[in-house]
Design a protein around this motif. Structure first.
Motif, PDB file in Angstrom:
ATOM      1  N   ILE A 250      84.238   4.602  16.636  1.00  7.24           N
ATOM      2  CA  ILE A 250      83.082   4.279  17.398  1.00  7.24           C
ATOM      3  C   ILE A 250      83.434   2.885  17.858  1.00  7.24           C
ATOM      4  O   ILE A 250      83.143   1.461  16.940  1.00  7.24           O
ATOM      5  CB  ILE A 250      81.813   4.616  18.071  1.00  7.24           C
TER       6      ILE A 250
ATOM      7  N   GLU B 154      87.406   9.005  12.144  1.00  4.40           N
ATOM      8  CA  GLU B 154      86.712   8.746  13.318  1.00  4.40           C
ATOM      9  C   GLU B 154      85.802   7.530  13.391  1.00  4.40           C
ATOM     10  O   GLU B 154      85.106   6.767  12.599  1.00  4.40           O
ATOM     11  CB  GLU B 154      85.580   9.326  14.045  1.00  4.40           C
TER      12      GLU B 154
ATOM     13  N   LYS C  77      89.656   9.224  17.543  1.00 10.85           N
ATOM     14  CA  LYS C  77      89.067  10.740  16.620  1.00 10.85           C
ATOM     15  C   LYS C  77      90.664  11.043  15.852  1.00 10.85           C
ATOM     16  O   LYS C  77      89.305  11.756  14.610  1.00 10.85           O
ATOM     17  CB  LYS C  77      88.999  11.988  17.527  1.00 10.85           C
TER      18      LYS C  77
ATOM     19  N   ILE D 260      77.562  11.484  18.319  1.00 11.13           N
ATOM     20  CA  ILE D 260      77.551  10.563  18.374  1.00 11.13           C
ATOM     21  C   ILE D 260      76.339   9.925  17.364  1.00 11.13           C
ATOM     22  O   ILE D 260      76.620   9.075  16.319  1.00 11.13           O
ATOM     23  CB  ILE D 260      76.667   9.007  19.425  1.00 11.13           C
TER      24      ILE D 260
ATOM     25  N   CYS E 209      86.049   5.481  21.817  1.00 11.01           N
ATOM     26  CA  CYS E 209      85.847   6.213  20.374  1.00 11.01           C
ATOM     27  C   CYS E 209      87.915   6.815  20.656  1.00 11.01           C
ATOM     28  O   CYS E 209      88.089   7.040  21.352  1.00 11.01           O
ATOM     29  CB  CYS E 209      85.414   8.172  20.433  1.00 11.01           C
TER      30      CYS E 209
END
Length: 205
Positions: A176, A174, A100, A130, A98
């Motif tokens: 992932i 953000e 941020k 998540i 991840c």
């Protein structure tokens, strides 16, 4: 075609059955990632949205979190757990990363992803954060594939800050990044979670 018993348990079960039925054909035609994206939104979002707790600003109009109290309580308990080590990511050896503080996601993946400060998921990060990111990314189409052939997937959530005039200002993103194999395992675990109440137990507080 039989009617759904409910959309919090029966729907995820049928999604898993469909996934099992068509996965081999999709893989044989090189379309397993397309199948994953096509079905992820519905099979993830429906139970997540319909069972989440009401807030002062939001509540689902169908009231399933009240009608199916046991399922809603299991969902709430799962959201409080740490993601790494939960049934959704049981192994400490994983590909979940991840970033941020991403300033921009314009001009294509290759222009910004290599410069993001991606870090392995913290063991303290809760499931709720998540799933909320996935919810936003899937609902707004903020998804990418990485490499050719595809090795990983990227999910992007807009981060905003409330201003003095009560409007929201974008302050960044953000991101992932995860292998498609780990994301598929996550989706299967998420669907399986709704089938077996024992899955909500586990060792975490």
């Amino acid at each position: 075609m039989t009617a759904y018993a409910d959309f919090t348990n029966d729907f995820p079960r049928r999604c898993l059955e469909v996934l099992d039925a068509v996965s081999s054909g999709a893989a044989a035609n090189g379309r397993e990632i397309t199948l994953l994206f096509m079905s992820s939104s519905a099979r993830f979002l429906v139970p997540f949205e319909r069972l989440k707790s009401d807030t002062s600003n939001s509540e689902h109009p169908f009231g399933d979190n009240k009608r199916y109290g046991t399922a809603a309580a299991r969902s709430k308990d799962m959201l409080r757990k740490k993601f790494v080590g939960s049934v959704l990511c049981p192994s400490n050896s994983h590909s979940w990363h991840c970033a941020k503080k991403v300033a921009s996601v314009e001009c294509g993946l290759d222009s910004w992803l290599p410069n993001t400060d991606l870090k392995a998921f913290s063991k303290d990060r809760q499931v709720a954060s998540i799933l909320t990111l996935f919810r936003n990314a899937l609902a707004h189409g903020n998804i990418y594939t990485v490499d050719d052939p595809i090795r990983e997937l990227a999910f992007v959530k807009e981060v905003t800050s409330k201003q003095a005039n009560m409007t929201c200002k974008r302050v960044g993103f953000e991101v992932i990044r995860v292998s498609h194999e780990d994301f598929l395992r996550f989706i299967r675990a998420w669907l399986g979670f709704w089938q077996d109440p024992a899955e909500c137990a586990g060792s975490q507080p």
